[in-house]
Design an enzyme around this catalytic site. Structure first.
Site, short mmCIF file in Angstrom:
data_model
loop_
_atom_site.label_atom_id
_atom_site.label_comp_id
_atom_site.label_asym_id
_atom_site.label_seq_id
_atom_site.Cartn_x
_atom_site.Cartn_y
_atom_site.Cartn_z
N CYS A 17 7.80 -16.94 61.05
CA CYS A 17 7.54 -16.35 62.28
C CYS A 17 6.38 -15.38 62.13
CB CYS A 17 8.46 -15.34 62.83
SG CYS A 17 9.11 -14.16 61.95
N HIS A 79 11.41 -4.93 59.56
CA HIS A 79 12.74 -4.74 60.21
C HIS A 79 12.55 -3.52 61.15
CE1 HIS A 79 13.63 -6.89 56.69
NE2 HIS A 79 14.36 -7.71 57.35
N HIS A 129 22.61 -3.22 59.56
CA HIS A 129 21.27 -4.31 59.42
C HIS A 129 20.31 -3.24 59.44
CE1 HIS A 129 18.28 -6.93 60.36
NE2 HIS A 129 18.93 -7.94 59.55
N GLU A 131 17.33 -3.29 60.85
CA GLU A 131 16.69 -3.30 62.16
C GLU A 131 17.53 -2.31 63.22
OE1 GLU A 131 15.61 -7.00 64.16
OE2 GLU A 131 15.55 -5.84 65.98
N THR A 170 16.66 -8.04 67.42
CA THR A 170 15.68 -9.24 67.84
C THR A 170 16.26 -10.51 67.16
OG1 THR A 170 14.41 -8.99 65.91
CG2 THR A 170 13.60 -7.66 67.97
N CYS A 200 13.79 -11.96 70.13
CA CYS A 200 12.55 -12.52 69.85
C CYS A 200 12.24 -13.94 70.04
CB CYS A 200 11.85 -12.07 68.74
SG CYS A 200 12.16 -13.24 67.25
N SER A 229 19.63 -12.17 58.88
CA SER A 229 20.37 -12.28 60.07
C SER A 229 20.03 -13.50 61.03
CB SER A 229 20.07 -11.03 61.04
OG SER A 229 20.75 -11.09 62.24
N SER A 273 12.38 -15.93 57.69
CA SER A 273 11.82 -15.39 56.51
C SER A 273 11.89 -16.34 55.44
CB SER A 273 12.55 -14.29 56.10
OG SER A 273 14.01 -14.33 56.40
S1 SF4 Z 1 11.27 -9.79 65.39
FE1 SF4 Z 1 11.31 -12.00 65.47
S2 SF4 Z 1 8.91 -12.47 65.16
FE2 SF4 Z 1 9.58 -10.18 64.47
S3 SF4 Z 1 9.82 -10.55 62.40
FE3 SF4 Z 1 11.75 -10.38 63.30
S4 SF4 Z 1 12.26 -12.64 63.68
FE4 SF4 Z 1 10.05 -12.59 63.24
#
Ligand code: SF4
Length: 316
Positions: A17, A79, A129, A131, A170, A200, A229, A273
């Protein structure tokens, strides 16, 4: 000996992405600008192949800032990080570059705005995680409540049921998250949701693509890492959408050929990823054993790109 016929349904979009692409470029450009070693706090993206390739170029991966020397640059992973991390780097006068995906930063800003407006935050995400840790760490400890399932919503204890907002990780399952949001809205009718969906575009598009290939195929292989994830969610989406055999594979060497015995069709996708090179490796492994016909199933076209930070950009 003639090879058995096999159709490979290639889900599109799949793989990298815009946020992952940017994070990898940031590490490469930082090594180009400052020379090796450049430290990276946490795996820049969750993929062993990517991490090993960057390590060969001069990146050193660590879990905590304490493991980095003061005099080398450090990069924070895609993240996102709790606010305390850049604050600690600043206190040590370190050079740092934040490779947090802009779509994760958007969620951070959202959480802060709601908190400034006096709302208590609930985060829908996976405990532990990076994030989730990063997003919860935008506010003082204990200010963001975590729910992982609809069942958690029933027991979460809030300050004021009418002064709440929620954000999400996300990379969650779009369908499972709808159920959790519905549970939140039922228990807290005045809860405020994100202005625009937090899950996302890349997560949503990859899940939609899997929904369209999974029912056609005898098996689904998701190229991705066990700690990714969004890759794990793709396996779940495949299994829930008619594919009895849905598996995560890191590399072609991880394919369980015995489990695939007798199949006529396989759907392939890759987490956000996972590089396309690994998808090609998997396709080649099938070509060695089968007479393969590849059919690309495209459900969306992605044009999103994120700029690298100014400090690393070449002068125009
Ligand atoms: S939020 Fe979405 S676009 Fe951004 S790194 Fe994570 S998977 Fe990729």
């Amino acid at each position: 000996m003639t090879k058995p016929a096999l159709t490979l349904y290639l889900a599109a979009p799949r793989g990298f992405c815009a946020g992952v692409d940017r994070a990898i470029k940031i590490v490469e450009m930082a090594i180009g600008k400052w020379g090796a070693p450049v430290y990276v706090r946490h795996e820049i993206v969750h993929n062993k192949f990517v991490v090993d390739s960057l390590r060969e170029k001069g990146a050193v991966f660590v879990e905590e800032l304490d493991e980095c020397p003061d005099d080398r640059p450090v990069i924070f992973s895609a993240h996102g990080v709790p606010k305390s991390v850049p604050a600690a780097a600043e206190a040590r006068e370190m050079i740092y570059v934040d490779a947090t995906c802009p779509l994760v930063s958007k969620v951070h800003i959202e959480a802060q705005r709601h908190a400034e407006a006096g709302l208590q935050m609930i985060m829908i995400g996976h405990k532990g995680h990076p994030e989730t840790i990063g997003t919860m760490g935008q506010l003082p400890e204990g200010e963001v409540l975590l729910v992982e399932t609809a069942a958690d919503v029933a027991t979460v204890e809030v300050r004021d049921p009418d002064r709440l907002a929620y954000v999400t990780q996300t990379t969650l399952s779009v369908d499972d998250t709808k159920g959790i949001v519905a549970a939140l809205e039922e228990r807290f009718p005045n809860i405020i949701g994100p202005h625009k969906e937090d899950i996302c575009y890349a997560t949503t598009n990859r899940q939609e693509a899997v929904k369209s290939v999974a029912p056609k195929a005898d098996a689904l292989l998701v190229v991705g890492a066990p700690n990714s994830s969004n890759s794990r969610r793709l396996v779940e989406v495949g299994a829930k959408n008619g594919c009895d055999y849905a598996q995560l594979v890191q590399r072609a060497e991880n394919i369980d050929w015995r489990a695939l015995d007798g199949i006529r069709s396989v759907a392939i996708t890759a987490g956000a990823s996972a590089p396309e090179l690994l998808v090609n490796e998997v396709i080649d492994a099938f070509r060695e054993r089968y007479d393969v016909t590849v059919e690309v199933v495209e459900t969306a076209v992605e044009t999103v790109e994120f700029k690298v930070p100014r400090v690393l950009r070449q002068p125009a």
